[in-house]
Design an enzyme around this catalytic site. Sequence first.
Site, PDB file in Angstrom:
ATOM      1  N   ASP A 126     -15.455 -15.472   4.726  1.00  0.00           N
ATOM      2  CA  ASP A 126     -15.129 -16.446   5.436  1.00  0.00           C
ATOM      3  C   ASP A 126     -16.168 -17.344   5.076  1.00  0.00           C
ATOM      4  OD1 ASP A 126     -12.679 -15.436   6.890  1.00  0.00           O
ATOM      5  OD2 ASP A 126     -13.829 -15.260   8.277  1.00  0.00           O
ATOM      6  N   GLU A 174      -9.590 -12.443  14.652  1.00  0.00           N
ATOM      7  CA  GLU A 174      -8.650 -13.365  14.148  1.00  0.00           C
ATOM      8  C   GLU A 174      -8.116 -14.855  15.372  1.00  0.00           C
ATOM      9  OE1 GLU A 174      -7.967 -13.362  11.942  1.00  0.00           O
ATOM     10  OE2 GLU A 174      -9.003 -11.883  11.177  1.00  0.00           O
ATOM     11  N   GLY A 202       6.527   2.806   1.864  1.00  0.00           N
ATOM     12  CA  GLY A 202       8.118   2.979   1.861  1.00  0.00           C
ATOM     13  C   GLY A 202       9.139   1.839   0.195  1.00  0.00           C
ATOM     14  N   PRO A 206       1.262  -1.149   0.070  1.00  0.00           N
ATOM     15  CA  PRO A 206      -0.121   0.217  -0.400  1.00  0.00           C
ATOM     16  C   PRO A 206       0.443   1.284  -0.274  1.00  0.00           C
ATOM     17  CG  PRO A 206       0.102  -1.170   2.396  1.00  0.00           C
ATOM     18  CD  PRO A 206       0.673  -2.469   1.227  1.00  0.00           C
ATOM     19  N   THR A 216       9.104   3.926  -2.358  1.00  0.00           N
ATOM     20  CA  THR A 216       9.896   4.639  -2.875  1.00  0.00           C
ATOM     21  C   THR A 216      11.853   4.512  -2.283  1.00  0.00           C
ATOM     22  OG1 THR A 216       8.102   5.645  -4.181  1.00  0.00           O
ATOM     23  CG2 THR A 216      10.130   6.603  -3.986  1.00  0.00           C
TER      24      THR A 216
HETATM   25  P1  ADP Z   1       5.343   4.586  -1.016  1.00  0.00           P
HETATM   26  O1  ADP Z   1       6.709   4.540  -2.255  1.00  0.00           O
HETATM   27  O2  ADP Z   1       5.066   2.998  -0.801  1.00  0.00           O
HETATM   28  O3  ADP Z   1       4.520   5.225  -1.007  1.00  0.00           O
HETATM   29  P2  ADP Z   1       7.508   6.388  -0.026  1.00  0.00           P
HETATM   30  O4  ADP Z   1       8.425   5.242   0.199  1.00  0.00           O
HETATM   31  O5  ADP Z   1       7.861   7.394  -0.596  1.00  0.00           O
HETATM   32  O6  ADP Z   1       5.992   5.517   0.091  1.00  0.00           O
HETATM   33  O7  ADP Z   1       7.271   6.864   1.594  1.00  0.00           O
HETATM   34  C1  ADP Z   1       7.239   8.347   2.589  1.00  0.00           C
HETATM   35  C2  ADP Z   1       8.002   8.451   3.289  1.00  0.00           C
HETATM   36  O8  ADP Z   1       7.702   7.594   4.222  1.00  0.00           O
HETATM   37  C3  ADP Z   1       9.645   7.875   3.461  1.00  0.00           C
HETATM   38  O9  ADP Z   1      10.136   9.188   2.596  1.00  0.00           O
HETATM   39  C4  ADP Z   1      10.614   7.772   4.430  1.00  0.00           C
HETATM   40  O10 ADP Z   1      10.351   9.375   5.068  1.00  0.00           O
HETATM   41  C5  ADP Z   1       8.690   7.489   4.606  1.00  0.00           C
HETATM   42  N1  ADP Z   1       8.448   6.165   5.577  1.00  0.00           N
HETATM   43  C6  ADP Z   1       7.972   5.271   4.780  1.00  0.00           C
HETATM   44  N2  ADP Z   1       7.929   3.755   4.974  1.00  0.00           N
HETATM   45  C7  ADP Z   1       9.085   3.686   6.296  1.00  0.00           C
HETATM   46  C8  ADP Z   1       9.798   3.198   6.483  1.00  0.00           C
HETATM   47  N3  ADP Z   1       9.487   1.096   6.332  1.00  0.00           N
HETATM   48  N4  ADP Z   1      10.931   3.176   7.244  1.00  0.00           N
HETATM   49  C9  ADP Z   1      11.280   4.438   7.249  1.00  0.00           C
HETATM   50  N5  ADP Z   1      11.012   5.778   6.876  1.00  0.00           N
HETATM   51  C10 ADP Z   1       9.551   4.973   6.076  1.00  0.00           C
HETATM   52 ZN    ZN Z   2     -12.221 -14.445   9.106  1.00  0.00          ZN
END
Ligand code: ADP
Ligand code: ZN
Length: 657
Positions: free
Chosen positions: A528, A454, A236, A232, A238
């Site tokens: 379910d 769950e 993280g 979703p 990107t």
């Molecule tokens: P997506 O590409 O999945 O939509 P992004 O990588 O753009 O999400 O995430 C947006 C921001 O949220 C990142 O720049 C970071 O600051 C923060 N973030 C998201 N996931 C993490 C993570 N696992 N660890 C640290 N920061 C995160």
């Molecule tokens: Zn269930």
Amino acid sequence: MSEQEEKDKNGPKKSKFNYYWIYGLFILVVLGIQFIPGMTTPGEEINETAFFNNYLKQGKVEKINIVNKDFVEVYLNEKALASETDEAATSAKGPHKKFTILSMDGFRNDLNGQLEANPQNAVKVEMVDRTDWRGGFLSYLLPLIIIVLIWLFIMRRVSGSMGGAGGQIFNIGKSKATLFDKDTSVSVTFNDVAGLEEAKEEVVEIVDFLKHPSKYTALGGKIPKGALLVGPPGTGKTLMAKAMAGEAKVPFFSISGSDFVEMFVGVGASRVRDLFKQAREKAPCIIFIDEIDAIGRARGKGMVQGNDERENTLNQLLVEMDGFSSKKGIIMIAATNRPDVLDSALLRPGRFDRQIVIDRPDIKGREAIFKVHIKPLKVVDDIDIWKLAAQTPGFVGADVANVCNEAALIAARKGKKAITDKDFQDAIDRHIGGLERKSRIISPDEREIIAYHEAGHAICGWYLEHADPLLKVTIVPRGMAGGYAQYIPKERFLYNADELNDQMCMLLGGRVAEDIIFGKVSTGAQNDLERITQMAYGMVSVYGMSEKVGNVSFNDTNGEYNFKKPYSEETSKMIDEEVRSMIKLAYAKTKDLLKDKQSELEMIAKELLKTEILFKSDLERLIGIRPSEMPPQERAAGIGSPKAQTDVDEDIQTNKG
Ligand code: ADP
Ligand code: ZN
């Protein structure tokens, strides 16, 4: 490397030609015209009364020009000039004085009166019609300029449809990919990516390849060309792709799928071409395509005519992906939330054949993410990060990052020296408010229901002999599902009736648990129930497992039964009855079981509310070894089982939005 060579290497940059300067030039020309010297009449500005009293009546005027019945240029005679004190006014070549006429009739009367009264003052009066060429210029040119501007604007967009060459002219086909060059921008490393340990493990291999390509190619090994990050928004993806580039110290191209798809035909395909051209020049490198579903949707589905533009873009992408050999060191990473809608061609071997799941973080993951984002902040010493993580169920990394930033802003607004726990609380509250509007947040009540639901599945599966062994159970939301339990299905094709019955009970476990604990059921068990219904109908009408209906099989593979059922109305009724009684029986059995194990059920649910995720080992710790797995029939179930084989019972939907 000399600067020139550097520039050449950046090829496309060199030819980057920004047409905005043309617009700027036009504006400058138009403004400039206003200020061209000599366009305005010289002479000192006076007013009408001063002209009559100080000059005309004194006999100082030699000649006047009445220009456009609008203003008057006054030329003084020699006598007057000799006595004039103002050097500048007298030395001017043009008229010496000027003034604007207030009303033509009034001026004419006054002037005639004066001239008749003092005939000795021979004043030459001339009516002059002078068109201001600037006005003409502007009134003709302005529309022209506007037309040219509009034409340019359209050309910029349309020329993409001429494909490559046309696109080059106005730079439309240039990919919008932003290039983060290796030494500067990509400073992100795996340390910045919190949690996601499994995903990291999967991508280190790719990073290692980018670092030491020869190590792999020397052995003739094939390196994946691409990986698909599935998860979703805000989890993280990107960040992970960027961290890969940062770890491997290679350039990072990033572009969003929607950037490829513009209004005009052909732009997308030429963007793809250009992106890969740039990437080839910079290899080894990583190309990151966000929201790949924008171009990668299955072709020829949905719309009647199909979306040609998107298809062309997708085809071009496939062509380019096949065109480069991974030896070059170009790795494609794409992100999507909807791998199910992607065209199967994209997922074929040699393309995005690896899927790496980037899921919503559980409480531990959120703690780790909080740590990463709190690090650069100035906080008081006694911040309880675990508590923050516990308060933010359903948050993704981006939410956590947002909360940390918001907390810093709140503290700054109050003029604090360090961010306190209260600031974080306020920030969380505010963020939850925003999420509630997007209905992405789960209320505490709902969370409790999900936990018991769950836990009900987990307990049933634990004590029923024929149920699949549990891998994990979690209340971290996933898609529309509030929580899910994951099992390792036995690898087999044949099930007997007992086994199917146990599975039905396990599926019912969620709803039964709600029934026992809360005395009412929620809408969450829809998924379910669908599966149970399907299973029961299968047992009765396909697998011949009902004594009453007998050994018959009506498998409606072609969907023909909608029109004509191959069995009588009576049989149909019987099937329905059998299905109902079968489910009823399973429900009663499940209820007995869960009532018997209610203390275990509550224990698991409470633990789930605390930690959000429980693995098999946690259950063993809490309620002991699973009966059917106790020695001597010790079965090494679930050990080393690859992920692909796991079956996810995704359920208890949060029916919102
Ligand atoms: P997506 O590409 O999945 O939509 P992004 O990588 O753009 O999400 O995430 C947006 C921001 O949220 C990142 O720049 C970071 O600051 C923060 N973030 C998201 N996931 C993490 C993570 N696992 N660890 C640290 N920061 C995160
Ligand atoms: Zn269930």
